[in-house]
Design a protein around this motif. Structure first.
Motif, mmCIF file in Angstrom:
data_model
loop_
_atom_site.group_PDB
_atom_site.id
_atom_site.type_symbol
_atom_site.label_atom_id
_atom_site.label_comp_id
_atom_site.label_asym_id
_atom_site.label_seq_id
_atom_site.Cartn_x
_atom_site.Cartn_y
_atom_site.Cartn_z
ATOM 1 N N TRP A 210 0.865 -1.183 0.000
ATOM 2 C CA TRP A 210 0.000 0.000 0.000
ATOM 3 C C TRP A 210 0.902 1.233 0.000
ATOM 4 O O TRP A 210 1.773 1.362 0.864
ATOM 5 N N ARG A 211 0.695 2.132 -0.960
ATOM 6 C CA ARG A 211 1.486 3.356 -1.053
ATOM 7 C C ARG A 211 0.560 4.568 -1.011
ATOM 8 O O ARG A 211 -0.479 4.585 -1.675
ATOM 9 N N VAL A 212 0.969 5.586 -0.259
ATOM 10 C CA VAL A 212 0.206 6.833 -0.168
ATOM 11 C C VAL A 212 1.124 7.977 -0.575
ATOM 12 O O VAL A 212 2.220 8.125 -0.026
ATOM 13 N N GLU A 213 0.679 8.783 -1.545
ATOM 14 C CA GLU A 213 1.472 9.909 -2.026
ATOM 15 C C GLU A 213 0.618 11.166 -2.069
ATOM 16 O O GLU A 213 -0.598 11.099 -2.264
ATOM 17 N N ASP A 214 1.282 12.311 -1.906
ATOM 18 C CA ASP A 214 0.587 13.582 -2.101
ATOM 19 C C ASP A 214 0.259 13.752 -3.576
ATOM 20 O O ASP A 214 1.063 13.424 -4.453
ATOM 21 N N PHE A 215 -0.930 14.271 -3.856
ATOM 22 C CA PHE A 215 -1.351 14.500 -5.233
ATOM 23 C C PHE A 215 -2.026 15.869 -5.294
ATOM 24 O O PHE A 215 -3.235 15.992 -5.186
ATOM 25 N N ASN A 216 -1.195 16.915 -5.397
ATOM 26 C CA ASN A 216 -1.700 18.292 -5.476
ATOM 27 C C ASN A 216 -2.632 18.632 -4.316
ATOM 28 O O ASN A 216 -3.698 19.223 -4.500
ATOM 29 N N GLY A 217 -2.230 18.230 -3.122
ATOM 30 C CA GLY A 217 -3.025 18.511 -1.936
ATOM 31 C C GLY A 217 -3.993 17.410 -1.567
ATOM 32 O O GLY A 217 -4.482 17.369 -0.437
ATOM 33 N N ILE A 223 -2.337 0.326 -4.572
ATOM 34 C CA ILE A 223 -2.223 -0.982 -3.927
ATOM 35 C C ILE A 223 -1.729 -1.975 -4.967
ATOM 36 O O ILE A 223 -2.354 -2.145 -6.016
ATOM 37 N N GLU A 224 -0.604 -2.615 -4.673
ATOM 38 C CA GLU A 224 -0.027 -3.619 -5.563
ATOM 39 C C GLU A 224 -0.202 -4.997 -4.928
ATOM 40 O O GLU A 224 0.057 -5.174 -3.739
ATOM 41 N N LEU A 225 -0.629 -5.955 -5.736
ATOM 42 C CA LEU A 225 -0.840 -7.321 -5.263
ATOM 43 C C LEU A 225 0.195 -8.252 -5.878
ATOM 44 O O LEU A 225 0.469 -8.174 -7.078
#
Length: 263
Positions: A210-217, A223-225
């Motif tokens: 699971w990856r969380v990134e900022d995206f213009n606020g 999610i990679e399986l």
């Protein structure tokens, strides 16, 4: 990697426009049958079309959020992302019917994991109009997971090597696994083993990142399986179950309301 980040009506417009072409539907059918294909492999399905033409069709699908991509060295692999279709489904169909679905997995040998680590079996991606901190909290807070992860509460100390499990409201363990690696607030790699189905237990564990990134606020959740062979029950359950989880999290965080139960 392009993702959809529009209002619901704009998302629907992009999805329907993307689907309104038989060549693009053929490409989606191919990815449904076998995820993670290159441009060259997909181009073989449309021999009458130039490479540039196939690229344009894939770009339309990617812009609509129906396809996500993953770089494997010099190759760009394409994956079916059913989340936008799930959102359309929620809008008009969930009142009437919804399939029961499942999730989860646990740890294989270190050698097997390293061999499979590079290329995911499936990729989901969505833009959520809240901060990355809020999305991360939704991943690690059991009070929040109950609202979108099929009613289960996640429990873990969220450190490398720690156990992780999802609990039903009645105290039964739905799944258990191990935190392989974690970058607090940004990424967690974990394994799960489903415990509610003997066939899934027999197939062994799978792995998620699971990856969380900022995206213009706002936030981009990916999610990679991994370790979910095509044709296995684990793969089928993940592919059918994760759109509900991903769109469910988005709905909870953006509206404060949970999706209707899928069963």
């Amino acid at each position: 990697m392009s993702v959809y980040s529009h209002t619901l009506d704009a998302v629907d417009d992009d999805v329907f426009k993307a689907l309104n072409d038989p060549s693009r539907r053929l490409l989606l059918d191919a990815l449904f049958a076998h995820d993670g294909q290159s441009l060259g492999e997909l181009g073989e399905l449309l021999p009458q079309m130039t490479r540039f033409g196939v690229m344009n069709h894939l770009a339309v699908l990617e812009e609509a959020g129906l396809v996500t991509t993953h770089r494997d060295g010099r190759r760009k692999l394409h994956y079916l992302n059913p989340v936008p279709i799930q959102m359309v489904h929620q809008r008009w169909i969930t009142k009437y019917t919804e399939r029961r679905v499942r999730t989860m997995t646990e740890l294989k040998s270190d050698l097997e994991i390293e061999a499979a680590r590079a290329v995911p079996d499936h990729v989901y991606q969505v833009i959520i109009n809240v901060s990355p901190a809020v999305v991360w909290n939704a991943i690690v807070d059991g009070d929040v997971t109950q609202q979108y992860f099929y009613g289960t509460r996640v429990e873990s100390s969220w450190e490398e090597g720690a156990g992780i499990r999802y609990m039903y409201p009645d105290g039964r363990v739905a799944s258990e696994g191990t935190i392989i690696s974690i970058d607090q607030g940004k990424m967690v790699e974990m394994t799960f083993q489903a415990l509610w189905d003997e066939e899934l237990v027999a197939e062994g564990p799978a792995r998620e990142i699971w990856r969380v990134e900022d995206f213009n606020g706002a936030s981009k959740l990916t999610i990679e399986l991994y370790d979910t062979p095509v044709g296995s029950k684990t793969y089928t359950d993940f592919v059918s179950g994760f759109p509900y989880i991903v769109s469910g999290m988005k709905t909870v965080l953006e509206t404060g309301r949970s999706l209707p139960a899928p069963y």
